[in-house]
Design a protein around this motif. Structure first.
Motif, PDB file in Angstrom:
ATOM      1  N   THR B 283      31.708  43.408  42.966  1.00 19.30           N
ATOM      2  CA  THR B 283      31.469  43.356  44.587  1.00 19.30           C
ATOM      3  C   THR B 283      32.615  44.258  44.918  1.00 19.30           C
ATOM      4  O   THR B 283      33.612  44.878  44.296  1.00 19.30           O
ATOM      5  CB  THR B 283      31.527  41.968  45.095  1.00 19.30           C
ATOM      6  OG1 THR B 283      31.479  42.260  46.340  1.00 19.30           O
ATOM      7  CG2 THR B 283      32.732  41.207  44.843  1.00 19.30           C
ATOM      8  N   GLU B 284      32.700  44.626  46.184  1.00 17.23           N
ATOM      9  CA  GLU B 284      33.901  45.035  47.052  1.00 17.23           C
ATOM     10  C   GLU B 284      34.006  46.397  46.338  1.00 17.23           C
ATOM     11  O   GLU B 284      35.202  47.028  46.083  1.00 17.23           O
ATOM     12  CB  GLU B 284      35.080  44.333  46.860  1.00 17.23           C
ATOM     13  CG  GLU B 284      34.924  43.066  47.657  1.00 17.23           C
ATOM     14  CD  GLU B 284      36.138  42.173  47.614  1.00 17.23           C
ATOM     15  OE1 GLU B 284      36.728  41.893  48.612  1.00 17.23           O
ATOM     16  OE2 GLU B 284      37.055  42.104  46.468  1.00 17.23           O
ATOM     17  N   ASP B 299      34.204  39.825  38.112  1.00 13.58           N
ATOM     18  CA  ASP B 299      34.570  38.754  37.083  1.00 13.58           C
ATOM     19  C   ASP B 299      34.123  38.771  35.717  1.00 13.58           C
ATOM     20  O   ASP B 299      33.858  37.793  35.128  1.00 13.58           O
ATOM     21  CB  ASP B 299      34.300  37.378  37.940  1.00 13.58           C
ATOM     22  CG  ASP B 299      33.076  37.096  37.787  1.00 13.58           C
ATOM     23  OD1 ASP B 299      32.017  37.783  37.535  1.00 13.58           O
ATOM     24  OD2 ASP B 299      32.486  35.776  37.820  1.00 13.58           O
ATOM     25  N   ALA B 304      38.216  37.241  38.523  1.00 17.46           N
ATOM     26  CA  ALA B 304      38.231  38.512  39.278  1.00 17.46           C
ATOM     27  C   ALA B 304      39.187  39.465  39.216  1.00 17.46           C
ATOM     28  O   ALA B 304      40.484  39.085  39.208  1.00 17.46           O
ATOM     29  CB  ALA B 304      38.270  37.995  40.930  1.00 17.46           C
ATOM     30  N   TYR B 307      38.172  46.935  38.721  1.00 23.51           N
ATOM     31  CA  TYR B 307      37.896  47.838  37.525  1.00 23.51           C
ATOM     32  C   TYR B 307      37.435  49.212  38.500  1.00 23.51           C
ATOM     33  O   TYR B 307      37.423  49.245  39.688  1.00 23.51           O
ATOM     34  CB  TYR B 307      36.633  47.263  37.090  1.00 23.51           C
ATOM     35  CG  TYR B 307      36.645  46.044  36.120  1.00 23.51           C
ATOM     36  CD1 TYR B 307      36.348  46.014  34.961  1.00 23.51           C
ATOM     37  CD2 TYR B 307      36.709  44.980  36.791  1.00 23.51           C
ATOM     38  CE1 TYR B 307      36.776  45.112  34.184  1.00 23.51           C
ATOM     39  CE2 TYR B 307      37.023  43.899  36.125  1.00 23.51           C
ATOM     40  CZ  TYR B 307      36.828  43.883  34.567  1.00 23.51           C
ATOM     41  OH  TYR B 307      37.017  42.778  33.767  1.00 23.51           O
ATOM     42  N   TYR B 327      41.863  41.103  44.103  1.00 21.43           N
ATOM     43  CA  TYR B 327      40.511  41.466  44.902  1.00 21.43           C
ATOM     44  C   TYR B 327      40.685  42.486  45.958  1.00 21.43           C
ATOM     45  O   TYR B 327      41.723  43.042  45.997  1.00 21.43           O
ATOM     46  CB  TYR B 327      40.158  40.142  45.585  1.00 21.43           C
ATOM     47  CG  TYR B 327      40.185  38.735  45.011  1.00 21.43           C
ATOM     48  CD1 TYR B 327      39.062  38.319  44.730  1.00 21.43           C
ATOM     49  CD2 TYR B 327      41.333  38.267  44.638  1.00 21.43           C
ATOM     50  CE1 TYR B 327      38.770  36.948  44.016  1.00 21.43           C
ATOM     51  CE2 TYR B 327      41.249  36.809  44.143  1.00 21.43           C
ATOM     52  CZ  TYR B 327      39.762  36.405  43.709  1.00 21.43           C
ATOM     53  OH  TYR B 327      39.861  35.146  43.111  1.00 21.43           O
ATOM     54  N   SER B 328      39.581  43.022  46.316  1.00 26.81           N
ATOM     55  CA  SER B 328      39.692  43.942  47.438  1.00 26.81           C
ATOM     56  C   SER B 328      40.312  44.991  47.355  1.00 26.81           C
ATOM     57  O   SER B 328      41.155  45.401  48.049  1.00 26.81           O
ATOM     58  CB  SER B 328      40.019  42.948  48.741  1.00 26.81           C
ATOM     59  OG  SER B 328      39.632  41.981  48.847  1.00 26.81           O
ATOM     60  N   LEU B 343      45.947  37.357  43.769  1.00 29.00           N
ATOM     61  CA  LEU B 343      46.237  35.580  43.935  1.00 29.00           C
ATOM     62  C   LEU B 343      46.837  35.312  42.809  1.00 29.00           C
ATOM     63  O   LEU B 343      46.342  35.471  41.414  1.00 29.00           O
ATOM     64  CB  LEU B 343      44.678  35.049  44.103  1.00 29.00           C
ATOM     65  CG  LEU B 343      44.620  33.563  44.275  1.00 29.00           C
ATOM     66  CD1 LEU B 343      45.532  32.902  45.325  1.00 29.00           C
ATOM     67  CD2 LEU B 343      43.305  33.120  44.183  1.00 29.00           C
ATOM     68  N   PHE B 348      48.541  34.475  47.921  1.00 29.11           N
ATOM     69  CA  PHE B 348      47.908  35.740  48.167  1.00 29.11           C
ATOM     70  C   PHE B 348      49.003  36.932  48.416  1.00 29.11           C
ATOM     71  O   PHE B 348      49.902  36.469  49.086  1.00 29.11           O
ATOM     72  CB  PHE B 348      47.023  36.019  48.926  1.00 29.11           C
ATOM     73  CG  PHE B 348      45.483  35.795  48.596  1.00 29.11           C
ATOM     74  CD1 PHE B 348      44.750  36.560  48.017  1.00 29.11           C
ATOM     75  CD2 PHE B 348      44.962  34.395  49.084  1.00 29.11           C
ATOM     76  CE1 PHE B 348      43.604  36.023  47.468  1.00 29.11           C
ATOM     77  CE2 PHE B 348      43.770  34.230  48.603  1.00 29.11           C
ATOM     78  CZ  PHE B 348      42.946  35.046  47.708  1.00 29.11           C
ATOM     79  N   LYS B 370      45.112  39.018  52.766  1.00 27.21           N
ATOM     80  CA  LYS B 370      43.775  39.134  52.232  1.00 27.21           C
ATOM     81  C   LYS B 370      43.387  40.652  52.697  1.00 27.21           C
ATOM     82  O   LYS B 370      43.856  41.418  53.864  1.00 27.21           O
ATOM     83  CB  LYS B 370      42.760  38.404  52.518  1.00 27.21           C
ATOM     84  CG  LYS B 370      42.921  36.951  51.697  1.00 27.21           C
ATOM     85  CD  LYS B 370      41.619  36.136  52.096  1.00 27.21           C
ATOM     86  CE  LYS B 370      41.534  34.757  51.271  1.00 27.21           C
ATOM     87  NZ  LYS B 370      40.080  34.468  51.683  1.00 27.21           N
TER      88      LYS B 370
END
Lengths: 172, 422, 256
Positions: B283-284, B299, B304, B307, B327-328, B343, B348, B370
């Motif tokens: 995702t993202e 994941d 998570a 990539y 993430y993100s 995280l 975070f 975030k």
């Protein structure tokens, strides 16, 4: 009141089935039997359980539990919740007119998008189990709210653990 | 009106400005090491406009962390001929902005402004800046951009816009605002969640996720005509829209074929094709500035992580290896690094990683931080944070030195994203 | 399965009254009880089966999770290995360069000696550009020549090497050695260019203090004493703890 009426119908039906009255034609009991089956989908289980209460509305039934809970970042149904999912699967397989929506939720750790995906995986996991347990695909729908609709809003485990769950939301 | 409070914390300075009338209040923490001392004189004629344009300019320059404001202390020249340079040299200011502003009959705001080099006693800029519809703030931001560009050599971002989601109880609003948080415009307001706004490269459209149909679906909405369309509304979740740099493609995440996977489609919803095949959560997505590769969160490795894969297809390479999860990811405008939310240990951090060296650097001290995104000049990063129990917007300079908090008046600000140059 | 059960039960309702004439109440009751028992048994079996399927599904979930974790570990190990290889190479190249520096001094002292060096054609070593080992052989050959004091050949070989492998991990060492060879050939201007290109290509190289010292050396030889002193001062300021800085301090003190 309604339940009582159904009970009476069912009791009468059983009595009629077992009765010796030769004059009763099959057509007479057939009509209430058919209508009872249509209006009260719980007939079969009700007969077996000798009760006419929809077990879904019975607060003492396992079916009263409508949420499956998870550890952090896990989407597999835990052993403790498997009997619950199995009971709902059995209920749905007997009550094919009932539909349920699986709603996956997450705690706020992780990005909103990742949690949306994780919630979907949770909901889909329960959906898969319900299918395996006999529910029809058409009875099931799954959605994820990710971390967007938290039940508890604190930044600590007591809140998070409540938010990591899949709700089984039966259509009215 | 404007209270400036200096507190020296080692080499850091804490600047607090609060604007009573503002929807947002802004708090700047930390400061650049080499701040340029500037004076912005109140513009002639602005008493007729109801908004002091010099305050808009001042606010912008302060937030960048690159400037120190020197009080004009009663001097108010409006024309170059009225400037007595020694007065300003004594104050230690290096650059002086003066000018006049007026509203035309048709509502246009026209400012004539000059930027003067106090040390060399020469004019650096002499220009008229205007905007229609009484947009005094737009004029102020443009002037701040010109000053910023002249004195730092980098492109200014004060005239750009940001988008974010405000959550107040069960009401969700998608908001577009100036880069300083002012001039809020509600794009969408509803009782169901809104997530992941994403600017089209030309700034004309927003793609976002809305739950109005009962589940997550991707919408594209024009900011000019306000027309909107559900472009991905399959079973399960439809989310994480990201525009290709040429604006011709939208990457989205769908669960229609099982787990969350990345797909490409036209921004009108046509020609969908799947590009990740992991069976895990992918995702993202975020396109590289050259449009050739894509960063995303997956994941597939058990937690998570970020990539990267070629958009044309091919193997994905894991980029983040620090303890915890990441993430993100978002590319920097120059494509040399990416910023992400890391995280670790229950906190975070907004972190930056260089593609070449693989070196990771935390830009913030950690908290509930975030969804980072770069300003189009790559100098600032906007992210969602939390302070005093509320979701707020925050920025940090890409070197981690200057931090700024923006408080919306009520509710939780979340999912911010910085828009492009218009 | 379920339909069957419902069917049996419903069927009973129709069938039993019809046959009521043939069977007694007791028989009918008995039959109902039997069917009921069978249904219960089937339900129990069904429940068991579902449980087994759930267990299997659970196992698949666990295995999927394990697989992801293993994949993650695999990624981490591969990454760790890559990092270690890179570090090892850096260490090796650095150590090699240091050793060769001393070896060259020794070779200089022991001149003239005959050293067998790899075949050199027109100052270049015959190499296959696609062969990674060829890159290593080429640089080895150039080092060999320098070591043997054959600076002109070494310089040619190193220049050819840098043209062929501009992005080589050995490029920094090749430049350093090219500079040294040019210095030995008293071609100070060229040496200066080479050293500067090294610093430009790799401003953070561990060799920076030595390179600055060598640059100062070239400047001294080119009679640009003021510049040389400035370079030495820069060296002392930027790398105060380096061995080269100590040498620079000494040199400045001596030239005063």
């Amino acid at each position: 009141m309604k339940k009582l009426v159904i009970s009476i119908v069912l009791v009468n039906l059983l009595a009629a089935c077992a009765s010796q009255k030769p004059h009763e034609t099959t057509a007479v009991p057939a009509a209430p039997a058919a209508s009872a089956a249509a209006t009260a989908p719980a007939t079969a289980s009700a007969v077996a359980a000798k009760t006419a209460v929809d077990p879904l509305n019975d607060p003492t039934s396992i079916l009263a539990g409508r949420s499956v809970y998870y550890p952090f970042d896990v989407a597999a149904v835990q052993d403790a919740d498997k009997p619950l999912v199995q009971a709902h699967a059995a209920y749905l397989s007997k009550n094919t007119a009932r539909n349920v929506r699986l709603e996956g939720n997450c705690d706020e750790r992780g990005s909103n998008e990742y949690n949306l995906a994780l919630g979907q995986r949770r909901a889909d996991g329960v959906m898969k189990m319900l299918e395996l347990g006999g529910a029809k695909t058409g009875q099931l729908d799954s959605v994820s709210y990710g971390e967007e609709k938290p039940k508890a809003t604190g930044h600590e485990e007591s809140s998070w653990s409540q938010n990591r769950r899949t709700d089984l939301n039966y259509a009215k | 009106m404007q209270k400036i409070l200096f507190a020296v914390l080692g080499v850091l300075m804490l600047v607090h400005t609060s604007m009573a009338r503002a929807a947002l209040s802004i708090e700047i923490i930390g400061a650049g090491e080499h701040q340029i001392p500037v004076s912005i004189v109140p513009f002639g004629g602005d008493e007729k406009l109801g908004l002091a344009i010099n305050e808009v300019v001042t606010g912008d320059l302060l937030r960048s962390g690159l400037f120190r404001l020197v009080d004009p202390a009663g001097k108010s020249p409006h024309e170059a001929a009225e400037v007595h340079y020694p007065d300003w040299q004594v104050r230690g200011t290096e650059a002086l902005a003066i000018g006049t502003v007026s509203a035309q009959a048709d509502g246009r705001i026209v400012a004539r402004f000059r930027l003067l080099d106090v040390v060399k006693q020469v004019e650096l800029i002499g220009q008229a800046v205007s905007a229609g519809d009484g947009q005094i703030r737009a004029v102020g931001h443009r002037i701040a951009d010109l000053i910023y560009e002249k004195l730092t050599g980098n492109q200014g971002v004060f005239s750009t816009r940001i988008a974010y989601v405000n959550r107040q109880g069960k009401i969700f609003s998608l908001i577009v605002a100036d880069s300083d948080g002012h001039n809020e415009q509600i794009v969408l307001k509803q009782n169901e969640p809104i997530m992941s706004p994403s600017w089209s490269p030309d700034g004309s459209h927003l793609a976002y996720v809305s739950f109005e149909t009962g589940h997550a679906a991707v919408f594209v909405q024009s900011l000019y005509t306000h027309q909107r369309k559900a472009v991905a509304n399959f079973r399960g979740s439809n989310s994480a829209p990201a525009w290709s740099p040429d604006g011709k493609q939208l990457a989205v995440v769908l669960t229609r074929d099982g787990s969350s996977q990345i797909y490409l489609m036209r921004p009108d919803g046509g020609e969908i094709r799947r590009i990740t095949f992991s069976g895990a959560i992918d995702t993202e997505p975020n396109f590289s500035p050259d449009g050739q590769s894509m960063l995303f969160t997956s994941d597939r490795g058990g937690s998570a992580q970020v990539y990267r894969m070629p958009v044309a297809g091919g193997a994905a390479q894991r980029l983040t290896f620090a303890a915890g999860s990441s993430y993100s990811p978002r590319h920097s405008p120059d494509g040399k690094s990416f910023v992400f939310a890391h995280l670790s240990g229950g906190r975070f951090y907004i972190s930056l990683q260089d593609f070449q060296t693989g070196q990771m650097e935390a830009l913030t001290e950690g908290g509930w931080e975030k969804k980072p995104s770069f300003a189009p000049n790559g100098r600032l990063i906007l992210f969602a944070s939390e302070a005093r129990g509320r979701g707020i917007l925050a920025t940090v300079s890409s070197d981690g030195r200057v931090k700024q908090h923006m408080y919306t008046q009520s509710g939780d600000a979340r999912e911010p994203v910085w828009g492009p140059h218009l | 399965m379920l339909k069957l059960r419902v069917f049996i039960l419903l069927g009973l309702c129709f069938v039993v009254p019809a046959q009521a004439g043939l069977f007694s109440d007791d028989d009918a009751r008995k039959q109902i009880q039997q069917v009921e028992a069978r249904v219960l048994k089937l339900e129990e079996q069904d429940k068991q089966q579902t449980k087994s399927i759930f267990d299997l599904q659970g196992q698949i979930d666990v295995l999927n999770g394990e697989l992801r974790k293993l994949r993650g570990q695999n990624e981490e190990i591969a990454h760790g290995l890559q990092e270690a290889e890179k570090r090892e190479k850096d260490f090796y190249v650095d150590l090699d360069a240091r050793l060769r520096h001393f070896e060259a001094i020794e070779a200089e002292a022991a001149k003239p000696v005959n050293v067998v060096v790899p075949a050199v054609v027109d100052g270049t070593v015959a190499v296959d550009p696609d062969d990674p080992a060829a890159e290593n052989r080429a640089i080895e050959a150039a080092y060999g020549l320098s070591k043997a004091g054959q600076y002109a050949d070494s310089a040619k070989t190193l220049q050819a090497f840098l043209e062929k492998y501009p992005g080589s991990v050995h490029a920094s060492n090749a430049r350093y050695w090219l500079g040294s060879a040019q210095f030995a050939l008293k071609d100070y201007k060229e040496a200066l260019v080479t050293y500067r290109s090294l610093l430009k290509a790799e401003p953070n190289t561990a060799k920076a203090p030595d390179v600055l010292f060598a640059i100062a050396g070239c400047q001294y030889e080119l009679k640009a004493v003021a510049r040389a002193t400035a370079t030495l001062k820069q060296l002392i300021a930027d790398y105060p703890d380096s061995a080269a800085a100590a040498k620079a301090k000494k040199l400045i003190a001596e030239t005063k």
